[in-house]
Write a protein that holds these residues in place. Structure first.
Motif, PDB file in Angstrom:
ATOM      1  N   GLU A 139       0.820  -1.282   0.057  1.00  0.00           N
ATOM      2  CA  GLU A 139      -0.050  -0.036  -0.276  1.00  0.00           C
ATOM      3  C   GLU A 139       0.796   1.218   0.152  1.00  0.00           C
ATOM      4  OE1 GLU A 139      -3.441   1.220  -0.874  1.00  0.00           O
ATOM      5  OE2 GLU A 139      -3.038  -0.788  -0.410  1.00  0.00           O
ATOM      6  N   LYS A 140       2.090   1.291   0.794  1.00  0.00           N
ATOM      7  CA  LYS A 140       2.825   2.206   0.811  1.00  0.00           C
ATOM      8  C   LYS A 140       3.555   2.561  -0.593  1.00  0.00           C
ATOM      9  CE  LYS A 140       4.946   1.870   5.465  1.00  0.00           C
ATOM     10  NZ  LYS A 140       6.250   1.569   6.217  1.00  0.00           N
ATOM     11  N   LYS A 141       3.390   2.079  -1.564  1.00  0.00           N
ATOM     12  CA  LYS A 141       3.997   2.013  -3.030  1.00  0.00           C
ATOM     13  C   LYS A 141       2.876   2.621  -3.873  1.00  0.00           C
ATOM     14  CE  LYS A 141       6.983  -1.844  -2.842  1.00  0.00           C
ATOM     15  NZ  LYS A 141       7.230  -3.096  -3.313  1.00  0.00           N
ATOM     16  N   GLN A 142       1.757   2.781  -3.447  1.00  0.00           N
ATOM     17  CA  GLN A 142       0.272   3.437  -4.084  1.00  0.00           C
ATOM     18  C   GLN A 142       0.588   4.850  -4.157  1.00  0.00           C
ATOM     19  OE1 GLN A 142      -1.375   1.456  -6.117  1.00  0.00           O
ATOM     20  NE2 GLN A 142      -0.059  -0.129  -5.218  1.00  0.00           N
ATOM     21  N   GLN A 143       0.339   5.635  -5.363  1.00  0.00           N
ATOM     22  CA  GLN A 143       0.304   6.794  -5.332  1.00  0.00           C
ATOM     23  C   GLN A 143      -0.387   7.763  -4.235  1.00  0.00           C
ATOM     24  OE1 GLN A 143      -0.687   8.606  -9.047  1.00  0.00           O
ATOM     25  NE2 GLN A 143      -0.308  10.690  -8.476  1.00  0.00           N
ATOM     26  N   PHE A 144      -1.599   7.036  -4.020  1.00  0.00           N
ATOM     27  CA  PHE A 144      -2.597   7.529  -3.284  1.00  0.00           C
ATOM     28  C   PHE A 144      -2.895   6.024  -2.050  1.00  0.00           C
ATOM     29  CE2 PHE A 144      -3.509  10.177  -6.592  1.00  0.00           C
ATOM     30  CZ  PHE A 144      -3.151  11.405  -6.185  1.00  0.00           C
ATOM     31  N   PRO A 145      -2.150   5.965  -1.191  1.00  0.00           N
ATOM     32  CA  PRO A 145      -2.520   4.694  -0.417  1.00  0.00           C
ATOM     33  C   PRO A 145      -3.914   4.808   0.386  1.00  0.00           C
ATOM     34  CG  PRO A 145      -0.369   5.866   0.214  1.00  0.00           C
ATOM     35  CD  PRO A 145      -0.992   6.661  -0.502  1.00  0.00           C
ATOM     36  N   LYS A 146      -4.480   3.668   0.395  1.00  0.00           N
ATOM     37  CA  LYS A 146      -5.709   3.471   1.148  1.00  0.00           C
ATOM     38  C   LYS A 146      -5.669   2.630   2.311  1.00  0.00           C
ATOM     39  CE  LYS A 146      -8.254   4.130  -3.341  1.00  0.00           C
ATOM     40  NZ  LYS A 146      -7.217   4.837  -4.073  1.00  0.00           N
ATOM     41  N   TYR A 147      -5.051   2.926   3.325  1.00  0.00           N
ATOM     42  CA  TYR A 147      -4.823   2.308   4.508  1.00  0.00           C
ATOM     43  C   TYR A 147      -5.772   1.712   5.093  1.00  0.00           C
ATOM     44  CZ  TYR A 147       0.175   4.164   3.893  1.00  0.00           C
ATOM     45  OH  TYR A 147       1.203   4.208   3.370  1.00  0.00           O
ATOM     46  N   GLU A 148      -7.030   2.600   4.968  1.00  0.00           N
ATOM     47  CA  GLU A 148      -8.395   2.154   5.823  1.00  0.00           C
ATOM     48  C   GLU A 148      -8.737   1.000   5.136  1.00  0.00           C
ATOM     49  OE1 GLU A 148     -11.166   5.342   6.376  1.00  0.00           O
ATOM     50  OE2 GLU A 148      -9.683   6.646   6.995  1.00  0.00           O
ATOM     51  N   GLU A 149      -8.838   1.087   3.761  1.00  0.00           N
ATOM     52  CA  GLU A 149      -9.460  -0.075   3.065  1.00  0.00           C
ATOM     53  C   GLU A 149      -8.406  -1.305   3.202  1.00  0.00           C
ATOM     54  OE1 GLU A 149     -11.216  -2.693   0.490  1.00  0.00           O
ATOM     55  OE2 GLU A 149     -11.815  -1.011   1.620  1.00  0.00           O
ATOM     56  N   MET A 150      -7.179  -1.229   3.142  1.00  0.00           N
ATOM     57  CA  MET A 150      -6.463  -2.354   3.539  1.00  0.00           C
ATOM     58  C   MET A 150      -6.549  -2.774   4.699  1.00  0.00           C
ATOM     59  SD  MET A 150      -2.241  -2.082   4.652  1.00  0.00           S
ATOM     60  CE  MET A 150      -2.603  -2.054   6.295  1.00  0.00           C
ATOM     61  N   CYS A 151      -6.982  -2.120   5.865  1.00  0.00           N
ATOM     62  CA  CYS A 151      -7.261  -2.601   7.270  1.00  0.00           C
ATOM     63  C   CYS A 151      -8.678  -3.336   7.060  1.00  0.00           C
ATOM     64  CB  CYS A 151      -7.299  -1.540   8.198  1.00  0.00           C
ATOM     65  SG  CYS A 151      -5.843  -0.841   8.662  1.00  0.00           S
ATOM     66  N   ARG A 152      -9.467  -2.864   6.418  1.00  0.00           N
ATOM     67  CA  ARG A 152     -10.901  -3.332   6.272  1.00  0.00           C
ATOM     68  C   ARG A 152     -10.984  -4.759   5.809  1.00  0.00           C
ATOM     69  NH1 ARG A 152     -14.160  -5.378   3.146  1.00  0.00           N
ATOM     70  NH2 ARG A 152     -12.881  -4.844   1.342  1.00  0.00           N
ATOM     71  N   ARG A 153      -9.786  -4.768   4.423  1.00  0.00           N
ATOM     72  CA  ARG A 153      -9.953  -5.858   3.967  1.00  0.00           C
ATOM     73  C   ARG A 153      -9.250  -7.022   4.834  1.00  0.00           C
ATOM     74  NH1 ARG A 153      -6.369  -6.606  -1.703  1.00  0.00           N
ATOM     75  NH2 ARG A 153      -7.050  -8.608  -2.340  1.00  0.00           N
ATOM     76  N   PHE A 154      -8.080  -6.694   5.471  1.00  0.00           N
ATOM     77  CA  PHE A 154      -7.372  -7.812   6.427  1.00  0.00           C
ATOM     78  C   PHE A 154      -8.318  -8.278   7.362  1.00  0.00           C
ATOM     79  CE2 PHE A 154      -4.830  -8.904  10.019  1.00  0.00           C
ATOM     80  CZ  PHE A 154      -3.788  -9.465   9.662  1.00  0.00           C
ATOM     81  N   LEU A 155      -9.190  -7.444   7.855  1.00  0.00           N
ATOM     82  CA  LEU A 155     -10.239  -8.027   9.084  1.00  0.00           C
ATOM     83  C   LEU A 155     -11.389  -8.840   8.676  1.00  0.00           C
ATOM     84  CD1 LEU A 155     -10.440  -4.566  11.122  1.00  0.00           C
ATOM     85  CD2 LEU A 155      -9.243  -6.930  11.758  1.00  0.00           C
ATOM     86  N   ALA A 156     -11.666  -8.447   7.027  1.00  0.00           N
ATOM     87  CA  ALA A 156     -12.651  -9.186   6.478  1.00  0.00           C
ATOM     88  C   ALA A 156     -12.333 -10.756   6.287  1.00  0.00           C
ATOM     89  CB  ALA A 156     -13.327  -8.503   5.231  1.00  0.00           C
ATOM     90  N   ASP A 157     -11.048 -10.764   5.960  1.00  0.00           N
ATOM     91  CA  ASP A 157     -10.539 -12.047   5.637  1.00  0.00           C
ATOM     92  C   ASP A 157     -10.610 -13.286   6.546  1.00  0.00           C
ATOM     93  OD1 ASP A 157      -9.346 -11.528   3.146  1.00  0.00           O
ATOM     94  OD2 ASP A 157      -7.521 -11.038   3.849  1.00  0.00           O
ATOM     95  N   SER A 158     -10.745 -12.662   7.959  1.00  0.00           N
ATOM     96  CA  SER A 158     -11.132 -13.702   8.884  1.00  0.00           C
ATOM     97  C   SER A 158     -12.228 -14.385   8.624  1.00  0.00           C
ATOM     98  CB  SER A 158     -10.805 -13.030  10.454  1.00  0.00           C
ATOM     99  OG  SER A 158      -9.569 -12.615  10.698  1.00  0.00           O
ATOM    100  N   GLU A 159     -13.391 -13.392   8.553  1.00  0.00           N
ATOM    101  CA  GLU A 159     -14.589 -14.081   8.465  1.00  0.00           C
ATOM    102  C   GLU A 159     -14.670 -14.712   7.126  1.00  0.00           C
ATOM    103  OE1 GLU A 159     -19.265 -12.141   7.926  1.00  0.00           O
ATOM    104  OE2 GLU A 159     -17.866 -11.148   9.094  1.00  0.00           O
ATOM    105  N   ASP A 160     -14.224 -14.159   5.981  1.00  0.00           N
ATOM    106  CA  ASP A 160     -14.426 -14.781   4.731  1.00  0.00           C
ATOM    107  C   ASP A 160     -13.701 -16.282   4.640  1.00  0.00           C
ATOM    108  OD1 ASP A 160     -15.722 -12.484   4.057  1.00  0.00           O
ATOM    109  OD2 ASP A 160     -13.839 -11.650   2.871  1.00  0.00           O
ATOM    110  N   PHE A 161     -12.536 -16.408   5.262  1.00  0.00           N
ATOM    111  CA  PHE A 161     -11.898 -17.811   5.259  1.00  0.00           C
ATOM    112  C   PHE A 161     -11.992 -18.291   6.459  1.00  0.00           C
ATOM    113  CE2 PHE A 161     -10.276 -15.599   1.459  1.00  0.00           C
ATOM    114  CZ  PHE A 161     -10.324 -16.578   0.702  1.00  0.00           C
ATOM    115  N   ALA A 162     -13.211 -18.165   7.425  1.00  0.00           N
ATOM    116  CA  ALA A 162     -13.370 -18.855   8.668  1.00  0.00           C
ATOM    117  C   ALA A 162     -13.409 -20.349   8.333  1.00  0.00           C
ATOM    118  CB  ALA A 162     -14.629 -18.454   9.080  1.00  0.00           C
ATOM    119  N   GLU A 163     -12.686 -21.043   9.224  1.00  0.00           N
ATOM    120  CA  GLU A 163     -12.710 -22.657   9.270  1.00  0.00           C
ATOM    121  C   GLU A 163     -13.677 -23.478   8.719  1.00  0.00           C
ATOM    122  OE1 GLU A 163      -9.885 -24.558   9.295  1.00  0.00           O
ATOM    123  OE2 GLU A 163      -8.638 -22.833   9.119  1.00  0.00           O
TER     124      GLU A 163
END
Length: 195
Positions: A139-163
């Protein structure tokens, strides 16, 4: 009879790198399935290479024509983003083997559309701390980093890939990407046994 090698896993597990390496391996002759999205294009992405980039009107037109195989909707910090697969003539399972990247949910929808016997699921895993650092570095390499979206996606992964969801999808084979070359070797062995 062709198959679809379907790469999936939480964000920043190395799916894109593994995908690119498998595409260049002439032993398998895999053809990429290019998905569609309404999210903004990132630096170094090219329309028609990673995704076909469109807007909400483009999605609605494809859906109305009955060509959308599956889609996912994400309410992001930057608005609504869709990712979807389209029956646009890219896929001919009578003669070729394909590869694509998606979510567990999209895997299940595409499996329903084409049939379980046509699917070869590849679930890639990695330690959450390593994933988070990789996502931040990207994300740091992007011209306009979207850190909030990065965090949202990271947290959503726990639910999306629940055992329980992984089990319900019938995924039994997993590949840990602690070491890229070793992980890739294991995936290649699996693909060669299953194709």
């Amino acid at each position: 009879m062709g198959k679809i090698v379907y790469l999936m896993g939480k964000s920043s597990t190395g799916k894109d790198t593994i995908y690119k390496r498998l595409l260049t391996d002439n032993c398998f002759g895999l053809v990429k399935i290019i998905p569609y999205t309404t999210r903004p294009i990132r630096i170094k992405e090219k329309n028609g290479r990673e995704y076909f980039f469109t807007d909400e009107e483009g999605f609605e037109a494809l859906e109305k024509s009955g060509r959308v195989i599956e889609y996912r909707v994400y309410q992001t910090c930057h608005g609504l983003w869709r990712y979807f697969t389209v029956d646009d003539g890219q896929i001919d399972l009578t003669e070729k083997n394909y590869i694509c990247i998606g979510t567990l949910e999209s895997y299940e929808s595409i499996r329903t559309y084409f049939g379980e016997e046509k699917m070869l699921p590849v679930l890639i895993e990695l330690d959450d701390g390593v994933r988070l650092q990789r996502a931040l570095n990207r994300e740091k390499k992007q011209q306009f980093p979207k850190y909030e979206e990065m965090c949202r996606r990271f947290l959503a992964d726990s639910e999306d890939f629940a055992e329980d969801k992984v089990r319900r999808a019938g995924i039994t084979k997993r590949f840990r990407n602690d070491n890229l070359e070793q992980c890739l070797s294991e995936i290649k062995k699996y693909i060669s046994e299953m194709l």
